[in-house]
Each structure stands twice: as structure tokens, then as C-alpha cells.
Design a protein around this motif. Structure first.
Motif, PDB file in Angstrom:
ATOM      1  N   GLU A  96      18.904 -50.836  16.539  1.00 33.45           N
ATOM      2  CA  GLU A  96      18.987 -50.970  15.082  1.00 33.45           C
ATOM      3  C   GLU A  96      18.774 -49.657  14.338  1.00 33.45           C
ATOM      4  O   GLU A  96      19.387 -49.439  13.295  1.00 33.45           O
ATOM      5  CB  GLU A  96      18.003 -52.026  14.576  1.00 33.45           C
ATOM      6  CG  GLU A  96      18.446 -53.433  14.885  1.00 33.45           C
ATOM      7  CD  GLU A  96      17.597 -54.470  14.185  1.00 33.45           C
ATOM      8  OE1 GLU A  96      17.845 -54.718  12.991  1.00 33.45           O
ATOM      9  OE2 GLU A  96      16.690 -55.022  14.844  1.00 33.45           O
ATOM     10  N   ASP A  97      17.923 -48.793  14.859  1.00 27.86           N
ATOM     11  CA  ASP A  97      17.702 -47.512  14.167  1.00 27.86           C
ATOM     12  C   ASP A  97      18.676 -46.433  14.660  1.00 27.86           C
ATOM     13  O   ASP A  97      18.589 -45.282  14.270  1.00 27.86           O
ATOM     14  CB  ASP A  97      16.253 -47.048  14.311  1.00 27.86           C
ATOM     15  CG  ASP A  97      15.856 -46.725  15.751  1.00 27.86           C
ATOM     16  OD1 ASP A  97      16.706 -46.837  16.673  1.00 27.86           O
ATOM     17  OD2 ASP A  97      14.683 -46.360  15.961  1.00 27.86           O
ATOM     18  N   HIS A  98      19.588 -46.813  15.518  1.00 35.06           N
ATOM     19  CA  HIS A  98      20.627 -45.974  16.132  1.00 35.06           C
ATOM     20  C   HIS A  98      20.107 -44.689  16.766  1.00 35.06           C
ATOM     21  O   HIS A  98      20.846 -43.708  16.900  1.00 35.06           O
ATOM     22  CB  HIS A  98      21.821 -45.723  15.196  1.00 35.06           C
ATOM     23  CG  HIS A  98      21.499 -45.326  13.810  1.00 35.06           C
ATOM     24  ND1 HIS A  98      21.189 -44.056  13.445  1.00 35.06           N
ATOM     25  CD2 HIS A  98      21.461 -46.049  12.658  1.00 35.06           C
ATOM     26  CE1 HIS A  98      20.960 -43.994  12.147  1.00 35.06           C
ATOM     27  NE2 HIS A  98      21.111 -45.180  11.648  1.00 35.06           N
ATOM     28  N   ALA A  99      18.847 -44.693  17.191  1.00 34.57           N
ATOM     29  CA  ALA A  99      18.267 -43.504  17.836  1.00 34.57           C
ATOM     30  C   ALA A  99      18.934 -43.210  19.176  1.00 34.57           C
ATOM     31  O   ALA A  99      19.189 -42.050  19.515  1.00 34.57           O
ATOM     32  CB  ALA A  99      16.763 -43.678  18.020  1.00 34.57           C
TER      33      ALA A  99
END
Length: 157
Positions: A96-99
Motif C-alpha cells: 500500500e505504501d509502494h515502498a
């Protein structure tokens, strides 16, 4: 935006949640290759086509020593519905945080209908058993990607 990975790079390690809420990690040293593919959104036409293509080729990929993991910025609940609806039997992971996408160079500037924005770039990275990148492909097409990947990996003799 992180640089794109190239053959020989060490693949960034990660741990993400699957649709059941379980942590799944990239684990080099298991004797298998891992196909890590990034897709923009579950249940959209292109992403569904690509996921079903991996599903339909999963047995032959696994018998050739390749595991498959799909990663998107979708929440776990959306991934669970997608996996159930399409009978996907490989892990779908929530970033979700595209890390992780950023670490793999799969997050960046996109253009669509004349608009420029940040988003997930449909990409596939193959990680060898030692945790090294053996193949990295960016801006891949959803349709026909698995067939091209099989050719690139020399799995179609």
C-alpha cells in the motif's frame, strides 16, 4: 523514484502481507527462482488478464523451478476478493505504501491520456536462488507477457 534493477543487482528484500494477513518474504537461498511481478490494480481488465495468465502457467513455471508472486498497492481485503474470484493460487501481496515497488524501480512517472502522474509501472523482476536479479522488465504489456517471459527465460523449448 529508485533506479530500475538490472541483471546482477541484489534484489531488495521485502516482507508484505498476503490476502490472509500472513507475512510473506522474498527468501533467497531456497533453491528456486522467484518471478516478482508488479501490477497496478486488482480486478481491472489488464491486471486480471495478466494474473489469470500467470495462474494458467503456474504449474509449468513451478515445475521449471520458478515461484510467482504478484505485488500491487491494493489493500489486503481487495487482494483476497481478487484471488478468490479468479482462483489465483500464488501469493498476491499488498504494498500500500509502494515502498517495495519503489525499491524495485516499479513506481514512477506515468502518462495516460495526456496526464502525467506517479503510479505503479507494470514490471516483472526474476530473482535467482541467491537473491540476484536474473531478469528485469519494465513497462510490460499485460496481454502476452507470460508467453514472452517464458521465451525470455528459455522455458519454451
Amino acid at each position: 523514484m529508485a533506479d530500475r534493477l538490472v541483471t546482477g543487482d541484489t534484489a531488495p528484500a521485502f516482507t508484505l502481507k498476503d490476502p490472509t494477513g500472513q507475512d510473506i518474504s522474498l527468501s533467497p537461498g531456497n533453491g528456486r527462482h522467484t518471478i516478482v511481478y508488479f501490477y497496478p490494480a486488482a480486478s481491472t481488465p489488464g491486471c486480471t488478464k495478466q494474473a489469470c495468465d500467470f495462474r494458467d502457467n503456474l504449474a509449468s513455471l513451478q515445475s521449471a523451478g520458478y515461484d510467482v508472486v504478484g505485488i500491487s498497492p491494493d489493500p489486503v481485503a481487495k487482494l483476497a476478493k481478487f484471488a478468490e474470484k479468479e482462483s489465483l493460487s500464488f501469493p498476491l501481496l499488498s504494498d500500500e505504501d509502494h515502498a517495495v515497488a519503489e525499491a524495485y524501480g516499479a513506481w514512477g512517472e506515468k502518462k495516460n491520456y495526456g496526464k502525467t502522474y506517479e503510479g505503479l509501472i507494470r514490471s516483472t523482476v526474476v530473482v535467482d536462488p541467491d537473491g540476484k536479479v536474473s531478469l528485469a522488465q519494465y513497462n510490460v504489456r499485460a496481454t502476452g507477457h507470460v508467453a514472452k517471459l517464458r521465451r525470455d527465460l528459455k522455458l519454451d523449448a
